[in-house]
Design a protein around this motif. Structure first.
Motif, mmCIF file in Angstrom:
data_model
loop_
_atom_site.group_PDB
_atom_site.id
_atom_site.type_symbol
_atom_site.label_atom_id
_atom_site.label_comp_id
_atom_site.label_asym_id
_atom_site.label_seq_id
_atom_site.Cartn_x
_atom_site.Cartn_y
_atom_site.Cartn_z
ATOM 1 N N ILE A 22 47.998 -66.577 12.510
ATOM 2 C CA ILE A 22 49.065 -66.732 11.515
ATOM 3 C C ILE A 22 50.340 -66.008 11.956
ATOM 4 O O ILE A 22 51.455 -66.437 11.671
ATOM 5 C CB ILE A 22 48.590 -66.204 10.143
ATOM 6 N N ASN A 23 50.184 -64.903 12.669
ATOM 7 C CA ASN A 23 51.344 -64.102 13.083
ATOM 8 C C ASN A 23 51.894 -64.509 14.446
ATOM 9 O O ASN A 23 52.909 -63.957 14.883
ATOM 10 C CB ASN A 23 50.965 -62.615 13.113
ATOM 11 N N LYS A 24 51.249 -65.430 15.126
ATOM 12 C CA LYS A 24 51.654 -65.859 16.469
ATOM 13 C C LYS A 24 51.957 -64.636 17.343
ATOM 14 O O LYS A 24 53.009 -64.540 17.973
ATOM 15 C CB LYS A 24 52.848 -66.802 16.407
ATOM 16 N N SER A 25 51.007 -63.705 17.384
ATOM 17 C CA SER A 25 51.228 -62.428 18.051
ATOM 18 C C SER A 25 51.330 -62.575 19.570
ATOM 19 O O SER A 25 50.859 -63.559 20.156
ATOM 20 C CB SER A 25 50.086 -61.463 17.727
ATOM 21 N N GLU A 26 51.951 -61.582 20.187
ATOM 22 C CA GLU A 26 52.112 -61.559 21.637
ATOM 23 C C GLU A 26 50.756 -61.603 22.340
ATOM 24 O O GLU A 26 50.592 -62.269 23.360
ATOM 25 C CB GLU A 26 52.868 -60.292 22.049
ATOM 26 N N THR A 27 49.779 -60.898 21.762
ATOM 27 C CA THR A 27 48.445 -60.862 22.357
ATOM 28 C C THR A 27 47.819 -62.245 22.401
ATOM 29 O O THR A 27 47.333 -62.693 23.447
ATOM 30 C CB THR A 27 47.531 -59.912 21.557
ATOM 31 N N THR A 28 47.822 -62.930 21.261
ATOM 32 C CA THR A 28 47.242 -64.274 21.205
ATOM 33 C C THR A 28 47.991 -65.225 22.131
ATOM 34 O O THR A 28 47.380 -66.031 22.840
ATOM 35 C CB THR A 28 47.265 -64.815 19.766
ATOM 36 N N THR A 52 50.055 -72.172 11.819
ATOM 37 C CA THR A 52 51.042 -71.549 10.927
ATOM 38 C C THR A 52 52.325 -72.371 10.814
ATOM 39 O O THR A 52 53.080 -72.233 9.856
ATOM 40 C CB THR A 52 51.367 -70.115 11.387
ATOM 41 N N ASP A 53 52.583 -73.269 11.781
ATOM 42 C CA ASP A 53 53.786 -74.108 11.739
ATOM 43 C C ASP A 53 53.578 -75.395 10.946
ATOM 44 O O ASP A 53 54.540 -76.119 10.688
ATOM 45 C CB ASP A 53 54.222 -74.478 13.167
ATOM 46 N N LEU A 54 52.339 -75.685 10.571
ATOM 47 C CA LEU A 54 52.049 -76.933 9.871
ATOM 48 C C LEU A 54 52.334 -76.806 8.366
ATOM 49 O O LEU A 54 52.111 -75.761 7.773
ATOM 50 C CB LEU A 54 50.584 -77.321 10.069
ATOM 51 N N VAL A 92 40.435 -62.374 13.984
ATOM 52 C CA VAL A 92 39.547 -62.080 12.862
ATOM 53 C C VAL A 92 39.795 -60.651 12.399
ATOM 54 O O VAL A 92 39.751 -59.717 13.200
ATOM 55 C CB VAL A 92 38.065 -62.257 13.257
ATOM 56 N N PHE A 93 40.078 -60.473 11.126
ATOM 57 C CA PHE A 93 40.335 -59.166 10.555
ATOM 58 C C PHE A 93 39.121 -58.753 9.747
ATOM 59 O O PHE A 93 38.853 -59.311 8.683
ATOM 60 C CB PHE A 93 41.602 -59.199 9.706
ATOM 61 N N LYS A 94 38.361 -57.801 10.319
ATOM 62 C CA LYS A 94 37.076 -57.392 9.770
ATOM 63 C C LYS A 94 36.163 -58.606 9.721
ATOM 64 O O LYS A 94 35.780 -59.107 10.761
ATOM 65 C CB LYS A 94 37.259 -56.730 8.398
ATOM 66 N N GLU A 95 35.882 -59.162 8.555
ATOM 67 C CA GLU A 95 35.012 -60.331 8.515
ATOM 68 C C GLU A 95 35.696 -61.514 7.839
ATOM 69 O O GLU A 95 35.048 -62.408 7.307
ATOM 70 C CB GLU A 95 33.704 -60.004 7.785
ATOM 71 N N SER A 96 37.003 -61.524 7.860
ATOM 72 C CA SER A 96 37.720 -62.572 7.142
ATOM 73 C C SER A 96 38.533 -63.441 8.089
ATOM 74 O O SER A 96 38.890 -63.033 9.187
ATOM 75 C CB SER A 96 38.657 -61.951 6.099
ATOM 76 N N ILE A 97 38.805 -64.663 7.649
ATOM 77 C CA ILE A 97 39.699 -65.575 8.339
ATOM 78 C C ILE A 97 40.771 -65.964 7.335
ATOM 79 O O ILE A 97 40.478 -66.250 6.174
ATOM 80 C CB ILE A 97 38.941 -66.822 8.842
ATOM 81 N N ASN A 98 42.028 -65.973 7.750
ATOM 82 C CA ASN A 98 43.146 -66.273 6.855
ATOM 83 C C ASN A 98 42.924 -67.594 6.110
ATOM 84 O O ASN A 98 42.390 -68.551 6.658
ATOM 85 C CB ASN A 98 44.430 -66.329 7.689
ATOM 86 N N PHE A 104 42.850 -75.339 6.997
ATOM 87 C CA PHE A 104 43.047 -76.323 8.067
ATOM 88 C C PHE A 104 41.717 -76.967 8.451
ATOM 89 O O PHE A 104 41.598 -78.192 8.524
ATOM 90 C CB PHE A 104 43.677 -75.639 9.286
ATOM 91 N N PHE A 105 40.701 -76.134 8.655
ATOM 92 C CA PHE A 105 39.395 -76.667 9.035
ATOM 93 C C PHE A 105 38.747 -77.431 7.882
ATOM 94 O O PHE A 105 38.120 -78.474 8.083
ATOM 95 C CB PHE A 105 38.487 -75.540 9.520
ATOM 96 N N ASP A 106 38.916 -76.934 6.656
ATOM 97 C CA ASP A 106 38.377 -77.641 5.493
ATOM 98 C C ASP A 106 38.988 -79.036 5.365
ATOM 99 O O ASP A 106 38.278 -80.023 5.149
ATOM 100 C CB ASP A 106 38.662 -76.859 4.204
#
Length: 200
Positions: A22-28, A52-54, A92-98, A104-106
């Protein structure tokens, strides 16, 4: 090589990268770039979906209120149908997905979400495609992973991709990257380049 063989070989080298950060981070972005360079080094065709752009409604629709996919989702579906290999980069933040990532997957992959009344040939059967999920963990999730080995991406692997007949689905869990310059990060950048060059 015959024309038919050449067309088939080219079709086997069509890769979709799903950026689920979601944050389009430098790492990703760096991890995606490494995989992409690997795939392009063997002449694979690569397209990207940046969730995140959709523009779409991420809420799962009720069975009696199935909505026709928005233009951005239809474009994403066309890319997925085009691909022979799908790569998902999902922090993945702890055990959650944004929620937008889950939405999107749903909306795309679940049978009751992708039925379109005016498109009788539409199907969520992605048979014949392979995939890789790259799960990028934050510090808390990485500490939890080291203790429990619980794969936070398994819901996407088992309940989404494999249910749509995408096999095999490879998985990678990358621990918290404090910097892209350390040995651990460099190891993963090289590994993702290798995965890309092998189209796995």
């Amino acid at each position: 090589m015959s024309l038919i063989s050449a067309i088939f070989a080219e079709a086997m080298r069509q890769v979709i990268i799903i950026n689920a950060d979601i944050n389009k981070s430098e790492t990703t972005q760096a991890l995606i770039a490494a995989y992409r360079k690997g795939a392009e080094s063997v002449d694979a065709l690569v397209k990207e979906i940046v969730i995140t752009d959709l523009k779409f409604n991420p809420n799962k629709q009720l069975p009696n209120r199935i909505a026709e996919p928005e233009p951005d989702l239809m474009e994403a579906i066309e890319k997925l149908k085009w691909a022979s290999h799908i790569v998902v980069f999902c922090p993945v933040f702890k055990e959650s997905i944004n929620f937008k990532i889950k939405g999107f997957f749903d909306r795309i992959f679940l049978p009751d979400q992708v039925f379109v009344v005016n498109q009788p040939n539409f199907s969520n059967d992605f048979r014949g495609r392979s995939a890789r999920i790259v799960s990028i963990l934050d510090e808390a999730a990485w500490n939890d992973w080291q203790t429990t080995q619980r794969a936070t991406y398994m819901s996407i692997k088992r309940s989404v991709l494999e249910k749509c007949h995408i096999k095999p689905v490879h998985t990678s869990a990358i621990g918290h990257l404090y910097t892209l310059e350390n040995e651990y990060a460099q190891k993963w950048l090289k590994k993702l380049f290798s995965f890309g060059s092998k189209l796995i």
